[in-house]
Design a protein around this motif. Structure first.
Motif, PDB file in Angstrom:
ATOM      1  N   ASP A 291       0.789  -1.245   0.000  1.00  0.00           N
ATOM      2  CA  ASP A 291       0.000   0.000   0.000  1.00  0.00           C
ATOM      3  C   ASP A 291       0.818   1.291   0.000  1.00  0.00           C
ATOM      4  OD1 ASP A 291      -2.428  -1.025  -0.284  1.00  0.00           O
ATOM      5  OD2 ASP A 291      -3.072  -0.815   1.798  1.00  0.00           O
ATOM      6  N   HIS A 292       2.111   1.214  -0.154  1.00  0.00           N
ATOM      7  CA  HIS A 292       2.893   2.448  -0.191  1.00  0.00           C
ATOM      8  C   HIS A 292       2.837   3.113  -1.570  1.00  0.00           C
ATOM      9  CE1 HIS A 292       5.376   2.098   3.764  1.00  0.00           C
ATOM     10  NE2 HIS A 292       4.087   1.918   3.934  1.00  0.00           N
ATOM     11  N   GLY A 293       2.192   2.416  -2.536  1.00  0.00           N
ATOM     12  CA  GLY A 293       1.903   3.093  -3.797  1.00  0.00           C
ATOM     13  C   GLY A 293       2.665   2.607  -5.022  1.00  0.00           C
ATOM     14  N   LYS A 294       3.201   1.384  -4.959  1.00  0.00           N
ATOM     15  CA  LYS A 294       3.935   0.847  -6.123  1.00  0.00           C
ATOM     16  C   LYS A 294       3.096   0.836  -7.384  1.00  0.00           C
ATOM     17  CE  LYS A 294       4.521  -3.278  -4.886  1.00  0.00           C
ATOM     18  NZ  LYS A 294       4.028  -3.208  -3.532  1.00  0.00           N
ATOM     19  N   SER A 295       1.903   0.203  -7.290  1.00  0.00           N
ATOM     20  CA  SER A 295       1.118   0.017  -8.508  1.00  0.00           C
ATOM     21  C   SER A 295       0.675   1.358  -9.086  1.00  0.00           C
ATOM     22  CB  SER A 295      -0.099  -0.861  -8.239  1.00  0.00           C
ATOM     23  OG  SER A 295       0.328  -2.078  -7.681  1.00  0.00           O
ATOM     24  N   THR A 296       0.329   2.293  -8.205  1.00  0.00           N
ATOM     25  CA  THR A 296      -0.089   3.608  -8.677  1.00  0.00           C
ATOM     26  C   THR A 296       1.090   4.315  -9.351  1.00  0.00           C
ATOM     27  OG1 THR A 296      -1.487   3.660  -6.722  1.00  0.00           O
ATOM     28  CG2 THR A 296      -1.338   5.692  -7.971  1.00  0.00           C
TER      29      THR A 296
ATOM     30  N   GLY B  85      -7.033  -5.277  -3.968  1.00  0.00           N
ATOM     31  CA  GLY B  85      -6.094  -4.156  -4.023  1.00  0.00           C
ATOM     32  C   GLY B  85      -4.667  -4.581  -3.747  1.00  0.00           C
ATOM     33  N   ILE B  86      -4.348  -5.822  -4.036  1.00  0.00           N
ATOM     34  CA  ILE B  86      -2.975  -6.268  -3.826  1.00  0.00           C
ATOM     35  C   ILE B  86      -2.425  -6.835  -5.117  1.00  0.00           C
ATOM     36  CG2 ILE B  86      -3.060  -6.842  -1.370  1.00  0.00           C
ATOM     37  CD1 ILE B  86      -3.625  -9.767  -2.399  1.00  0.00           C
ATOM     38  N   THR B  87      -1.125  -6.824  -5.246  1.00  0.00           N
ATOM     39  CA  THR B  87      -0.504  -7.410  -6.414  1.00  0.00           C
ATOM     40  C   THR B  87      -0.080  -8.821  -6.057  1.00  0.00           C
ATOM     41  OG1 THR B  87       0.319  -5.237  -6.933  1.00  0.00           O
ATOM     42  CG2 THR B  87       1.330  -7.069  -8.104  1.00  0.00           C
TER      43      THR B  87
ATOM     44  N   ASN C  94       7.095   8.606  -1.382  1.00  0.00           N
ATOM     45  CA  ASN C  94       5.843   8.828  -2.114  1.00  0.00           C
ATOM     46  C   ASN C  94       4.751   9.350  -1.176  1.00  0.00           C
ATOM     47  OD1 ASN C  94       4.115   8.655  -4.389  1.00  0.00           O
ATOM     48  ND2 ASN C  94       3.332   6.680  -3.674  1.00  0.00           N
ATOM     49  N   LYS C  95       3.668   9.777  -1.751  1.00  0.00           N
ATOM     50  CA  LYS C  95       2.500  10.299  -1.024  1.00  0.00           C
ATOM     51  C   LYS C  95       2.840  11.570  -0.241  1.00  0.00           C
ATOM     52  CE  LYS C  95       0.374   5.740  -0.395  1.00  0.00           C
ATOM     53  NZ  LYS C  95      -0.657   4.990   0.307  1.00  0.00           N
TER      54      LYS C  95
ATOM     55  N   ASP D 264       1.795  14.320  -0.808  1.00  0.00           N
ATOM     56  CA  ASP D 264       0.625  15.211  -0.765  1.00  0.00           C
ATOM     57  C   ASP D 264      -0.168  15.055   0.533  1.00  0.00           C
ATOM     58  OD1 ASP D 264      -1.889  13.185  -1.607  1.00  0.00           O
ATOM     59  OD2 ASP D 264       0.092  12.560  -2.259  1.00  0.00           O
TER      60      ASP D 264
ATOM     61  N   SER E  48       4.453  12.368  -5.483  1.00  0.00           N
ATOM     62  CA  SER E  48       3.081  11.991  -5.176  1.00  0.00           C
ATOM     63  C   SER E  48       2.535  11.337  -6.436  1.00  0.00           C
ATOM     64  CB  SER E  48       2.237  13.212  -4.823  1.00  0.00           C
ATOM     65  OG  SER E  48       0.872  12.848  -4.913  1.00  0.00           O
ATOM     66  N   ALA E  49       2.308  10.033  -6.344  1.00  0.00           N
ATOM     67  CA  ALA E  49       1.754   9.329  -7.503  1.00  0.00           C
ATOM     68  C   ALA E  49       0.314   9.772  -7.725  1.00  0.00           C
ATOM     69  CB  ALA E  49       1.827   7.820  -7.286  1.00  0.00           C
ATOM     70  N   LYS E  50      -0.262  10.422  -6.703  1.00  0.00           N
ATOM     71  CA  LYS E  50      -1.646  10.870  -6.823  1.00  0.00           C
ATOM     72  C   LYS E  50      -1.734  12.189  -7.594  1.00  0.00           C
ATOM     73  CE  LYS E  50      -5.677  11.690  -3.934  1.00  0.00           C
ATOM     74  NZ  LYS E  50      -6.115  11.870  -2.562  1.00  0.00           N
TER      75      LYS E  50
HETATM   76  P1  GTP Z   1       0.227  -3.618  -3.385  1.00  0.00           P
HETATM   77  O1  GTP Z   1       0.205  -3.838  -4.854  1.00  0.00           O
HETATM   78  O2  GTP Z   1      -0.958  -4.224  -2.734  1.00  0.00           O
HETATM   79  O3  GTP Z   1       1.486  -4.006  -2.725  1.00  0.00           O
HETATM   80  O4  GTP Z   1       0.045  -2.050  -3.098  1.00  0.00           O
HETATM   81  P2  GTP Z   1       0.826  -0.888  -3.772  1.00  0.00           P
HETATM   82  O5  GTP Z   1       2.043  -0.578  -2.994  1.00  0.00           O
HETATM   83  O6  GTP Z   1       0.957  -1.177  -5.219  1.00  0.00           O
HETATM   84  O7  GTP Z   1      -0.135   0.328  -3.524  1.00  0.00           O
HETATM   85  P3  GTP Z   1      -1.158   0.977  -4.519  1.00  0.00           P
HETATM   86  O8  GTP Z   1      -0.497   1.593  -5.680  1.00  0.00           O
HETATM   87  O9  GTP Z   1      -2.254   0.007  -4.751  1.00  0.00           O
HETATM   88  O10 GTP Z   1      -1.654   2.186  -3.604  1.00  0.00           O
HETATM   89  C1  GTP Z   1      -2.243   2.006  -2.336  1.00  0.00           C
HETATM   90  C2  GTP Z   1      -3.196   3.153  -2.052  1.00  0.00           C
HETATM   91  O11 GTP Z   1      -2.468   4.375  -1.913  1.00  0.00           O
HETATM   92  C3  GTP Z   1      -4.200   3.404  -3.165  1.00  0.00           C
HETATM   93  O12 GTP Z   1      -5.428   3.699  -2.576  1.00  0.00           O
HETATM   94  C4  GTP Z   1      -3.641   4.602  -3.908  1.00  0.00           C
HETATM   95  O13 GTP Z   1      -4.657   5.367  -4.518  1.00  0.00           O
HETATM   96  C5  GTP Z   1      -2.969   5.381  -2.796  1.00  0.00           C
HETATM   97  N1  GTP Z   1      -1.842   6.192  -3.273  1.00  0.00           N
HETATM   98  C6  GTP Z   1      -0.845   5.808  -4.097  1.00  0.00           C
HETATM   99  N2  GTP Z   1       0.028   6.833  -4.306  1.00  0.00           N
HETATM  100  C7  GTP Z   1      -0.441   7.884  -3.588  1.00  0.00           C
HETATM  101  C8  GTP Z   1       0.016   9.233  -3.379  1.00  0.00           C
HETATM  102  O14 GTP Z   1       1.031   9.693  -3.893  1.00  0.00           O
HETATM  103  N3  GTP Z   1      -0.732  10.008  -2.546  1.00  0.00           N
HETATM  104  C9  GTP Z   1      -1.848   9.564  -1.931  1.00  0.00           C
HETATM  105  N4  GTP Z   1      -2.496  10.391  -1.127  1.00  0.00           N
HETATM  106  N5  GTP Z   1      -2.318   8.310  -2.114  1.00  0.00           N
HETATM  107  C10 GTP Z   1      -1.620   7.480  -2.921  1.00  0.00           C
END
Ligand code: GTP
Length: 609
Positions: free
Chosen positions: A16-21, A53-55, A143-144, A146, A174-176
């Motif tokens: 959930d730290h935002g890899k996929s995003t 929501g996981i990879t 990341n994140k 924001d 910020s991937a968002k």
């Molecule tokens: P896994 O694939 O399950 O390991 O998770 P992940 O690390 O790929 O995380 P993912 O990209 O699914 O993001 C997890 C959550 O964080 C999602 O709800 C995203 O929308 C949110 N998110 C990702 N990047 C950012 C960011 O830069 N800012 C904020 N506020 N939220 C973010």
């Protein structure tokens, strides 16, 4: 593409730290996918991945990106060169760390993504070391940023103190909102070395992964380490000696795109007429059939941590389940499958998984993608038993042990794990108590900064597979992070716990537990069963026993369940509907001896540890 213009990198992070995003944003930035393509987390292709929501499975995508660097002799100072970047997404959950190490084998660098508010977590530590041990260049990405609680400077300090990473190397993104993303790919190109292979050496291809496609057959993801692979080449596998023809060769862009050739350093796919993914051994080396090469160092085979029995919910569906499992394992070679039979449940399978989440995902995919209804038995870990004749046996199914093992067993061992736990300091006391209850041994205890503690424990695998993580989360209001790697076996005092229905042991409900916990677990098991098994026409006795000694007992009294009792008037259709419904409910039952056991009973047993 000359290797100097290729970069292979991966994104690693805590869940959930935002890899996929971040991966999505990079794919958009390079025009590989369209902006706002409607499906977030493009690389998470499986339905379960989207739902949870996981990879689960690592995916690869090739991107093209124009960039000028001063020393790039290949750009001849004539403007930016077009780089070929292979991004390999990795799973974040601990069960799938095996996939992470596979992905890293094809990379020279990794983006280590850390949430700016949460900071370094247990899997950040685990993934950092996986990358570090593979000699990858690590680019820290905070990341994140924001988020209102983001503390990038605090995270920089953690990265320095824990991994000795230079704070000035960290990228803030910020991937968002998109902030800071423009620095990522230039950093990848400038800091990560080009793949080291030799174009003029004989072909060596590393097999990274494989899956089964309805139309094309087995598709192998590969990295070309040396030489070049062309469509039509005759290739052989170092592991099996089998020869194939490269029928199609190309890149993932992100969909398969045939290019007819893959050069040194490239990552892509090859279709070679393999009939099953079982032929595609992950970590294998493929080479030109007429050449002789030294095979590449392969991967360690996946270790199965959890085993459970899978049976069709309706006995007659065995063949259908067999077919579904065969198809699914074509795409998930990390599951081990052997046929087994149970007196209680009939013909079924013993399956080995990487962990509980992996098991859940496998069940969910069986149901969603193949419409199979299954009953799964209580998960167990692989124990080792030594018998009086000196033989040692790995036991993956408790039913395989004699009910009174003390007669024949001289020693037993259980698998353990090395666990990393990171928690806010105020929870240290309760986490130490939890680990002690779970027979853990503390190996390290220190502080990351003024607020967070870092602990290392050796714990029996049996104690963490079922609900350790949930309990840890609830004790720490969700703040704990946890990761583990498998460690050695340790000698242990284990007993087989039988469940008896009307005096008959039910083999599919047997478990192996530590002697000190047997009474509590036996009590909980019969209590749970009493709650979920409906009263039937006769009295049912429920017992938990070790050998011939009964340690817990309950009785379900007899009663006829009249589904029509609620139907006052003589409405025939309503009556028929209710009877149909009752029939439907029965389908999910298993008749064990004369007792109907709902599928739910097996689920309940799962929750007792
Ligand atoms: P896994 O694939 O399950 O390991 O998770 P992940 O690390 O790929 O995380 P993912 O990209 O699914 O993001 C997890 C959550 O964080 C999602 O709800 C995203 O929308 C949110 N998110 C990702 N990047 C950012 C960011 O830069 N800012 C904020 N506020 N939220 C973010």
């Amino acid at each position: 593409y000359p290797p100097e213009l290729i970069r292979n990198f991966s994104i690693i992070a805590h869940i959930d730290h935002g890899k996929s995003t971040l991966a999505d944003r990079l794919l958009e930035l390079t025009g590989t996918i369209k902006k706002g393509h409607g499906q977030p987390q493009y690389l998470d292709k499986l339905q379960v991945e989207r739902e949870r929501g996981i990879t689960v499975k690592a995916q690869t995508a090739t991107m093209f990106y124009k960039h000028s660097i001063q020393e790039a002799s290949c750009s001849d100072d004539q403007g930016p060169a077009n780089f070929l970047l292979n991004l390999i997404d990795t799973p974040g959950h601990v069960d799938f760390s095996y996939e992470v190490s596979r992905s890293l084998a094809a990379c020279q660098g990794a983006l280590l993504v850390v949430d700016a508010a949460q900071g370094v977590q247990a899997q950040t530590v685990a993934n950092f070391y996986l990358a570090f041990e593979s000699n990858l260049t690590i680019i820290p990405v905070i990341n994140k940023i924001d988020q209102p609680t983001a503390d990038p400077d605090g995270v920089k300090a953690q990265l320095k103190s824990m991994f000795d990473l230079d704070p000035s190397d960290a990228l803030l993104t910020s991937a968002k909102t998109g902030e800071g993303l423009e620095q990522v790919l230039p950093a990848v190109i400038e800091r990560i070395p080009a793949p080291p292979g030799k174009s003029d050496s004989p072909l060596r291809v590393l097999l990274l992964d494989s899956y089964y496609d309805e139309y094309k057959g087995v598709i192998c993801h590969v990295a070309v380490v040396d030489g070049a692979l062309r469509k039509g080449d005759k290739i052989s596998s170092a592991a099996t000696g089998q020869a194939y023809e490269a029928l199609d060769v190309g890149i993932m862009h992100p969909e398969l795109k045939s290019t007819g050739m893959l050069l040194t350093g490239q990552v892509g796919y090859v279709v070679s007429g393999m009939r099953s993914t079982k032929e595609a051994r992950v970590g294998d080396t493929l080479f030109h059939s007429r050449s002789t090469v030294e095979p590449l160092p392969g991967f360690k085979p996946a270790k199965h941590m959890v085993f459970s029995g899978l049976y069709p919910a309706d006995g007659s569906d065995f063949e259908a389940l067999n077919h579904a499992i065969e198809r699914l394992t074509c795409n998930d070679a990390s599951v081990s499958i052997t046929k087994e039979s149970s007196t209680a449940l009939g013909l079924g399978f013993r399956c080995g998984f990487l962990g509980l989440l992996h098991m859940d995902v496998f069940h969910q995919r069986l149901e969603q993608e193949y419409g199979a209804h299954v009953i799964s038995t209580v998960p167990t870990v692989p124990y080792i038993f030594e018998y009086s004749d000196g033989s040692k046996l790995q036991v993956e199914n408790p039913a395989a042990l004699p009910s009174n093992p003390k007669q024949r067993v001289t020693a037993c061992w259980e698998p353990t794990v090395m666990a990393t736990i990171i928690i806010p300091s105020q929870y240290v006391g309760s986490v130490i108590t939890l680990c002690a209850e779970r027979r853990g041994q503390q190996l390290e205890y220190s502080f990351i900064d003024s607020q967070r503690a870092f602990m290392k424990y050796r714990l029996p695998l049996r104690e963490i597979v079922v609900d350790f993580y949930n309990e840890l989360k609830s004790l720490t209001s969700g703040y704990a992070s946890f990761d583990y790697e498998d460690a050695d076996y340790q000698e242990s005092d284990l007993v087989k716990l039988d469940i008896l229905l009307n005096g008959q042991p039910v083999d599919a409900m047997a478990t192996i537990v530590h002697k000190l916990k047997a009474y509590r677990v036996g009590r909980e098991l019969v209590d749970k069963l009493k709650k979920v098994i409906d009263r039937q026409m006769f009295e049912i006795s429920l017992q938990a026993a070790i050998g011939s000694k009964v340690i817990a007992r309950e009785t379900i009294s007899a009663m006829r369940k009249n589904v029509l009792a609620k139907c006052y008037g003589g409405d025939v259709t309503r009556k028929r509907k209710l009877l149909e419904k009752q029939k439907e409910g029965k389908k999910r039952m298993k008749r064990v001896g004369s007792v109907d056991i709902p599928q739910e009973a097996f689920h309940e047993l799962l929750k007792v540890s």
